[in-house]
Design an enzyme around this catalytic site. Sequence first.
Site, PDB file in Angstrom:
ATOM      1  N   HIS A   1      -8.252   1.064  -4.374  1.00 36.17           N
ATOM      2  CA  HIS A   1      -9.331   0.589  -3.225  1.00 36.17           C
ATOM      3  C   HIS A   1     -10.136   1.965  -2.698  1.00 36.17           C
ATOM      4  O   HIS A   1      -9.488   2.868  -2.114  1.00 36.17           O
ATOM      5  CB  HIS A   1      -8.687   0.019  -1.899  1.00 36.17           C
ATOM      6  CG  HIS A   1      -9.397  -0.293  -0.753  1.00 36.17           C
ATOM      7  ND1 HIS A   1      -9.026  -0.729   0.514  1.00 36.17           N
ATOM      8  CD2 HIS A   1     -10.776  -0.342  -0.841  1.00 36.17           C
ATOM      9  CE1 HIS A   1     -10.103  -0.876   1.526  1.00 36.17           C
ATOM     10  NE2 HIS A   1     -11.211  -0.800   0.720  1.00 36.17           N
TER      11      HIS A   1
ATOM     12  N   HIS B   1      -1.203  -1.271  -4.460  1.00 36.47           N
ATOM     13  CA  HIS B   1      -2.263  -0.871  -3.858  1.00 36.47           C
ATOM     14  C   HIS B   1      -2.486   0.405  -3.604  1.00 36.47           C
ATOM     15  O   HIS B   1      -1.685   0.996  -2.706  1.00 36.47           O
ATOM     16  CB  HIS B   1      -2.534  -1.858  -2.328  1.00 36.47           C
ATOM     17  CG  HIS B   1      -3.780  -1.793  -1.873  1.00 36.47           C
ATOM     18  ND1 HIS B   1      -5.005  -2.613  -2.377  1.00 36.47           N
ATOM     19  CD2 HIS B   1      -4.450  -0.891  -1.003  1.00 36.47           C
ATOM     20  CE1 HIS B   1      -5.980  -2.179  -1.651  1.00 36.47           C
ATOM     21  NE2 HIS B   1      -5.794  -1.381  -0.700  1.00 36.47           N
TER      22      HIS B   1
ATOM     23  N   MET C   1     -12.351   3.827  -0.586  1.00 41.34           N
ATOM     24  CA  MET C   1     -13.183   4.050   0.657  1.00 41.34           C
ATOM     25  C   MET C   1     -13.541   5.440   0.814  1.00 41.34           C
ATOM     26  O   MET C   1     -13.401   6.144   1.418  1.00 41.34           O
ATOM     27  CB  MET C   1     -12.075   3.942   1.891  1.00 41.34           C
ATOM     28  CG  MET C   1     -11.545   2.384   1.935  1.00 41.34           C
ATOM     29  SD  MET C   1     -10.080   2.393   3.065  1.00 41.34           S
ATOM     30  CE  MET C   1      -8.874   2.465   1.814  1.00 41.34           C
TER      31      MET C   1
ATOM     32  N   MET D   1     -11.134  -6.574   5.001  1.00 41.30           N
ATOM     33  CA  MET D   1     -10.464  -5.498   6.090  1.00 41.30           C
ATOM     34  C   MET D   1     -10.289  -6.297   7.531  1.00 41.30           C
ATOM     35  O   MET D   1     -11.334  -6.685   7.872  1.00 41.30           O
ATOM     36  CB  MET D   1     -11.458  -4.189   6.529  1.00 41.30           C
ATOM     37  CG  MET D   1     -11.940  -3.403   4.902  1.00 41.30           C
ATOM     38  SD  MET D   1     -10.241  -2.822   3.881  1.00 41.30           S
ATOM     39  CE  MET D   1      -9.393  -1.809   5.270  1.00 41.30           C
TER      40      MET D   1
ATOM     41  N   SER E   1       0.812  -1.372  -0.091  1.00 39.23           N
ATOM     42  CA  SER E   1       0.023  -0.013  -0.131  1.00 39.23           C
ATOM     43  C   SER E   1       0.994   1.516  -0.090  1.00 39.23           C
ATOM     44  O   SER E   1       1.580   1.589   0.812  1.00 39.23           O
ATOM     45  CB  SER E   1      -0.828   0.065   1.127  1.00 39.23           C
ATOM     46  OG  SER E   1      -1.543   1.126   1.534  1.00 39.23           O
TER      47      SER E   1
ATOM     48  N   MET F   1      -9.381   7.581   0.147  1.00 40.04           N
ATOM     49  CA  MET F   1     -10.251   7.817   0.998  1.00 40.04           C
ATOM     50  C   MET F   1     -10.640   9.372   0.930  1.00 40.04           C
ATOM     51  O   MET F   1     -10.079  10.251   0.546  1.00 40.04           O
ATOM     52  CB  MET F   1      -9.418   7.747   2.396  1.00 40.04           C
ATOM     53  CG  MET F   1      -8.667   6.815   2.850  1.00 40.04           C
ATOM     54  SD  MET F   1      -7.904   6.566   4.146  1.00 40.04           S
ATOM     55  CE  MET F   1      -6.946   5.131   4.124  1.00 40.04           C
TER      56      MET F   1
ATOM     57  N   ASP G   1      -4.766   3.205  -1.659  1.00 40.28           N
ATOM     58  CA  ASP G   1      -5.849   3.546  -0.953  1.00 40.28           C
ATOM     59  C   ASP G   1      -6.527   5.129  -1.041  1.00 40.28           C
ATOM     60  O   ASP G   1      -5.654   6.022  -0.920  1.00 40.28           O
ATOM     61  CB  ASP G   1      -5.449   3.605   0.594  1.00 40.28           C
ATOM     62  CG  ASP G   1      -5.141   1.944   0.731  1.00 40.28           C
ATOM     63  OD1 ASP G   1      -6.125   1.223   0.783  1.00 40.28           O
ATOM     64  OD2 ASP G   1      -4.069   1.846   1.475  1.00 40.28           O
TER      65      ASP G   1
ATOM     66  N   ASP H   1      -6.673  -6.835   3.861  1.00 36.78           N
ATOM     67  CA  ASP H   1      -6.044  -5.152   3.797  1.00 36.78           C
ATOM     68  C   ASP H   1      -6.315  -4.979   5.380  1.00 36.78           C
ATOM     69  O   ASP H   1      -7.227  -4.714   6.156  1.00 36.78           O
ATOM     70  CB  ASP H   1      -6.929  -4.323   3.139  1.00 36.78           C
ATOM     71  CG  ASP H   1      -6.443  -3.053   2.886  1.00 36.78           C
ATOM     72  OD1 ASP H   1      -5.553  -2.734   3.876  1.00 36.78           O
ATOM     73  OD2 ASP H   1      -6.967  -2.252   1.971  1.00 36.78           O
TER      74      ASP H   1
END
Length: 229
Positions: free
Chosen positions: A70, A37, A72, A141, A12, A41, A39, A176
């Site tokens: 990913h 990866h 979120m 998660m 990540s 957010m 992330d 994750d």
Amino acid sequence: MSFDRSIKIAPSILSADFANFGQEIQAIEAQGADWVHVDVMDGHFVPNLTFGPPAVKAFRPHVKTVMDVHLMIAPVDPYIQAYADAGTDILTAHVEAGPHSHRTLQAIRAAGMKAGIALNPGTPAEAVEHLLDLADLVCVMTVNPGFGGQKFIDMTSKVQRLRQMIGDRAVHIEIDGGVDPKTAPLVAAAGADVLVAGSAVFKGGSVSNPSAYGDNMRAVRSAAEAAQS
């Protein structure tokens, strides 16, 4: 992307040097990363704010393996095309992020990406049971999403249940949160094949000392592969 259930390490980049993303991505790939990866957010669905489509587009030329994004965020659907245009290979949305996850997965695939669905720690495996025919990946998660460096929450029984539900479908199980050489064997033995690791990969290393990244990834991979076999 061909499908197999061998262990894949997906560092990540939330744990990378933010001022040096291009070189960091090149370094982890050179040291053996299978996927990269990312992330995303939004400060709303989770209590943190990170990247958006322009950043993902900027990462893309540096990623030679698989860019695993990913989300979120909530809502998801209005932004699917933007992440496709940015060059995402796999786009994962949370089942908790909206009322129409089935439609979301359809839209991700229609935009030309692989489709993932993620489960928070408090959400049971059964929440995605009727989505598996549209999913290429289920992300479990093992921390509450929003921040890196959190302590691993044991979701072994959920992973085992998902593995039973998936059967012979070509669906990855991704983990994750809190993945390291101690926790990787637990989830690998239960049926996971993609391991997201942030601080466990980047600790002790830098673009000027990338061998530490390789050592860290090999430690996670070997521990997981021993449990998988």
